[in-house]
Write an enzyme that holds these catalytic residues in place. Structure first.
Site, PDB file in Angstrom:
ATOM      1  N   GLY A 280       0.847  -1.200   0.000  1.00 27.82           N
ATOM      2  CA  GLY A 280       0.000   0.000   0.000  1.00 27.82           C
ATOM      3  C   GLY A 280       0.873   1.238   0.000  1.00 27.82           C
ATOM      4  O   GLY A 280       0.582   2.234   0.668  1.00 27.82           O
TER       5      GLY A 280
ATOM      6  N   GLY B 272       0.183   5.549  -0.985  1.00 24.73           N
ATOM      7  CA  GLY B 272      -0.634   6.526  -0.243  1.00 24.73           C
ATOM      8  C   GLY B 272       0.188   7.604   0.437  1.00 24.73           C
ATOM      9  O   GLY B 272       1.385   7.753   0.184  1.00 24.73           O
ATOM     10  N   GLN B 273      -0.489   8.342   1.315  1.00 23.33           N
ATOM     11  CA  GLN B 273       0.133   9.499   1.975  1.00 23.33           C
ATOM     12  C   GLN B 273       1.392   9.093   2.759  1.00 23.33           C
ATOM     13  O   GLN B 273       2.426   9.742   2.661  1.00 23.33           O
ATOM     14  CB  GLN B 273      -0.877  10.153   2.935  1.00 23.33           C
ATOM     15  CG  GLN B 273      -0.360  11.435   3.572  1.00 23.33           C
ATOM     16  CD  GLN B 273      -1.149  11.857   4.813  1.00 23.33           C
ATOM     17  OE1 GLN B 273      -1.955  11.099   5.349  1.00 23.33           O
ATOM     18  NE2 GLN B 273      -0.923  13.073   5.276  1.00 23.33           N
TER      19      GLN B 273
ATOM     20  N   ASP C  57       1.936  -1.734  -4.580  1.00 24.56           N
ATOM     21  CA  ASP C  57       0.598  -1.154  -4.556  1.00 24.56           C
ATOM     22  C   ASP C  57      -0.266  -1.947  -5.518  1.00 24.56           C
ATOM     23  O   ASP C  57       0.241  -2.635  -6.410  1.00 24.56           O
ATOM     24  CB  ASP C  57       0.642   0.327  -4.971  1.00 24.56           C
ATOM     25  CG  ASP C  57      -0.557   1.094  -4.432  1.00 24.56           C
ATOM     26  OD1 ASP C  57      -0.433   1.714  -3.363  1.00 24.56           O
ATOM     27  OD2 ASP C  57      -1.634   1.061  -5.080  1.00 24.56           O
TER      28      ASP C  57
ATOM     29  N   ASP D 186      -2.083  -7.428  -5.444  1.00 23.78           N
ATOM     30  CA  ASP D 186      -3.224  -7.189  -4.573  1.00 23.78           C
ATOM     31  C   ASP D 186      -2.959  -7.905  -3.239  1.00 23.78           C
ATOM     32  O   ASP D 186      -2.891  -9.135  -3.193  1.00 23.78           O
ATOM     33  CB  ASP D 186      -4.481  -7.756  -5.259  1.00 23.78           C
ATOM     34  CG  ASP D 186      -5.732  -7.541  -4.438  1.00 23.78           C
ATOM     35  OD1 ASP D 186      -5.630  -7.019  -3.311  1.00 23.78           O
ATOM     36  OD2 ASP D 186      -6.823  -7.904  -4.935  1.00 23.78           O
TER      37      ASP D 186
ATOM     38  N   TYR E  89     -14.008   1.978  10.477  1.00 22.57           N
ATOM     39  CA  TYR E  89     -12.543   2.122  10.456  1.00 22.57           C
ATOM     40  C   TYR E  89     -11.984   1.812  11.845  1.00 22.57           C
ATOM     41  O   TYR E  89     -11.016   1.051  11.993  1.00 22.57           O
ATOM     42  CB  TYR E  89     -12.214   3.558  10.039  1.00 22.57           C
ATOM     43  CG  TYR E  89     -10.758   3.936  10.042  1.00 22.57           C
ATOM     44  CD1 TYR E  89      -9.846   3.350   9.171  1.00 22.57           C
ATOM     45  CD2 TYR E  89     -10.289   4.943  10.898  1.00 22.57           C
ATOM     46  CE1 TYR E  89      -8.518   3.739   9.154  1.00 22.57           C
ATOM     47  CE2 TYR E  89      -8.964   5.341  10.890  1.00 22.57           C
ATOM     48  CZ  TYR E  89      -8.079   4.733  10.011  1.00 22.57           C
ATOM     49  OH  TYR E  89      -6.762   5.126   9.998  1.00 22.57           O
TER      50      TYR E  89
ATOM     51  N   LYS F 268      -9.547  -1.121  13.209  1.00 26.17           N
ATOM     52  CA  LYS F 268      -8.275  -0.834  13.879  1.00 26.17           C
ATOM     53  C   LYS F 268      -8.197  -1.531  15.241  1.00 26.17           C
ATOM     54  O   LYS F 268      -7.144  -2.054  15.605  1.00 26.17           O
ATOM     55  CB  LYS F 268      -8.060   0.677  14.014  1.00 26.17           C
ATOM     56  CG  LYS F 268      -7.756   1.374  12.692  1.00 26.17           C
ATOM     57  CD  LYS F 268      -6.490   0.837  12.047  1.00 26.17           C
ATOM     58  CE  LYS F 268      -6.105   1.523  10.752  1.00 26.17           C
ATOM     59  NZ  LYS F 268      -5.008   0.842  10.042  1.00 26.17           N
TER      60      LYS F 268
ATOM     61  N   ILE G  68      -2.146  12.914  10.154  1.00 22.53           N
ATOM     62  CA  ILE G  68      -0.771  13.148   9.707  1.00 22.53           C
ATOM     63  C   ILE G  68      -0.784  14.275   8.680  1.00 22.53           C
ATOM     64  O   ILE G  68      -1.522  14.220   7.691  1.00 22.53           O
ATOM     65  CB  ILE G  68      -0.147  11.874   9.110  1.00 22.53           C
ATOM     66  CG1 ILE G  68      -0.080  10.795  10.194  1.00 22.53           C
ATOM     67  CG2 ILE G  68       1.251  12.159   8.563  1.00 22.53           C
ATOM     68  CD1 ILE G  68       0.468   9.469   9.710  1.00 22.53           C
TER      69      ILE G  68
HETATM   70  C1  AKB Z   1      -8.473   9.492   9.399  1.00 22.37           C
HETATM   71  O1  AKB Z   1      -8.797  10.672   9.590  1.00 22.37           O
HETATM   72  O2  AKB Z   1      -9.277   8.591   9.118  1.00 22.37           O
HETATM   73  C2  AKB Z   1      -7.016   9.116   9.580  1.00 22.37           C
HETATM   74  C3  AKB Z   1      -6.743   8.650  10.971  1.00 22.37           C
HETATM   75  C4  AKB Z   1      -6.709   9.606  12.079  1.00 22.37           C
HETATM   76  O3  AKB Z   1      -6.544   7.475  11.177  1.00 22.37           O
HETATM   77  N1  AKB Z   1      -6.171  10.225   9.255  1.00 22.37           N
END
Ligand code: AKB
Length: 316
Positions: A7, A10-11, A33, A52, A141, A145, A171
């Site tokens: 990955g 990305g940023q 990627d 992938d 999300y 996590k 970030i």
């Molecule tokens: C988001 O905003 O989803 C991310 C994070 C804080 O994990 N930048």
């Protein structure tokens, strides 16, 4: 040591690659990627391959062929995008993690997977959020996590896999843009103010969130992975932060350097809800004590550096 960054487009990945190359040598870092056009771009500055991470056979072939010792698993669909398609967020975020953990077990690799302030939710103490506290997130999300932290700790205790992680806040960086996050406003504002003199914030003016400037985030990625494991009481995952500010405070800091810049608010209800559920400020003393986390950048120094870098980038 052979390092695979999954990955990488990305940023974080686009800036982690040169950081890793400097520390461990260009030949020892492989970027990967899913998207072929991103991989073609990456190939201009590093060894890069397209595959992938959800396809276990392709992933295994890469780990085996390149004799990988360490995996940075950066595959993620972020908080705001995740709410648009929770099932997809679960399958991508957890799929890439489980494959990374399994291959790490098979091939004896260490694994770094970023966790996030997204693990916390409304019922978490918001001020000076402790390292060990309530983790009942309000987003898919965050659910991924928290599950990822638990799975990574499980793979460590059950199979001895060397898994380590930090809970990244927002970030801020001037390379690749973040995408789909709740904290993205803190990057977007610099581009909009320098291009148009105005920024409309989707986050309410007095919502505080933790942030890191990219050089500190990169340092976290490598310092934690290189530290003596005997010193680690925690593994998955460590609170890390360098600053906490509200949109109002960030915009004031920008205004002091860009006279005439104006700001307004058009609140995004999804981002408003997510940002309200996250900590105002985290306690990162465990990271400081266990592996010497010590960020260098403050709000003021970060704003100076961002404005300089983006002016150059936009040829202003
Ligand atoms: C988001 O905003 O989803 C991310 C994070 C804080 O994990 N930048």
């Amino acid at each position: 040591m052979n390092i695979l960054v999954v990955g990488a487009g990305g940023q974080i990945g686009t800036e982690l690659i040169p950081h890793l190359q400097t520390l461990y040598g260009e030949d020892n870092v492989i970027a990967s990627d899913l998207k072929k056009d991103i991989v073609s771009q990456l190939k201009e500055s590093c060894r890069a391959i397209a595959f992938d991470a959800l396809d276990m056979n392709s992933y295994r072939e890469v780990v085996s062929q390149y004799k990988i010792d360490r995996i940075y698993n950066l595959v993620a669909l972020l908080s705001a995008t995740g709410e648009k398609n929770p099932q997809l967020a679960w399958s991508i975020n957890m799929g890439a993690l489980i494959n990374s953990l399994e291959l790490a077990r098979e091939y004896n690799c260490s694994v770094f997977t970023p966790s996030s302030i997204g693990v916390f939710g409304h019922s978490t103490p918001h001020v000076n959020t402790p390292q060990d506290t309530v983790m009942r997130p309000d987003t898919i999300y965050g659910v991924c996590k928290v599950s990822g932290e638990l799975m990574s700790d499980y793979y460590h205790s059950r199979f001895g896999v060397d898994t380590r992680s930090v809970r990244f806040p927002g970030i801020i960086s001037n390379g690749a843009m973040p995408g789909g996050g709740t904290t993205d406003y803190a990057v977007e504002v610099f581009y909009e103010v320098l291009k148009c003199g105005h920024y409309t914030s989707p986050i309410p003016e007095s919502t505080y969130m933790d942030m890191l400037y990219m050089p500190d985030a990169l340092e976290a990625c490598t310092k934690l992975m290189d530290c003596d494991p005997a010193k680690l009481i925690h593994r998955n995952s460590f609170n890390v932060t360098a600053m906490s500010f509200s949109p109002k405070e960030l915009f004031e800091a920008i205004s002091r350097r860009v006279p005439g810049a104006t700001f307004s608010y058009d609140i995004d209800p999804v981002k408003e809800k997510i940002s309200a559920s996250w900590p105002d400020s985290m306690d990162d003393s465990a990271a400081r004590a266990e592996w010497g986390w010590n960020p260098n950048w403050s709000l003021e120094s970060m704003v100076d550096d961002m404005l300089d870098a983006i002016r150059v980038k936009l040829s202003l």
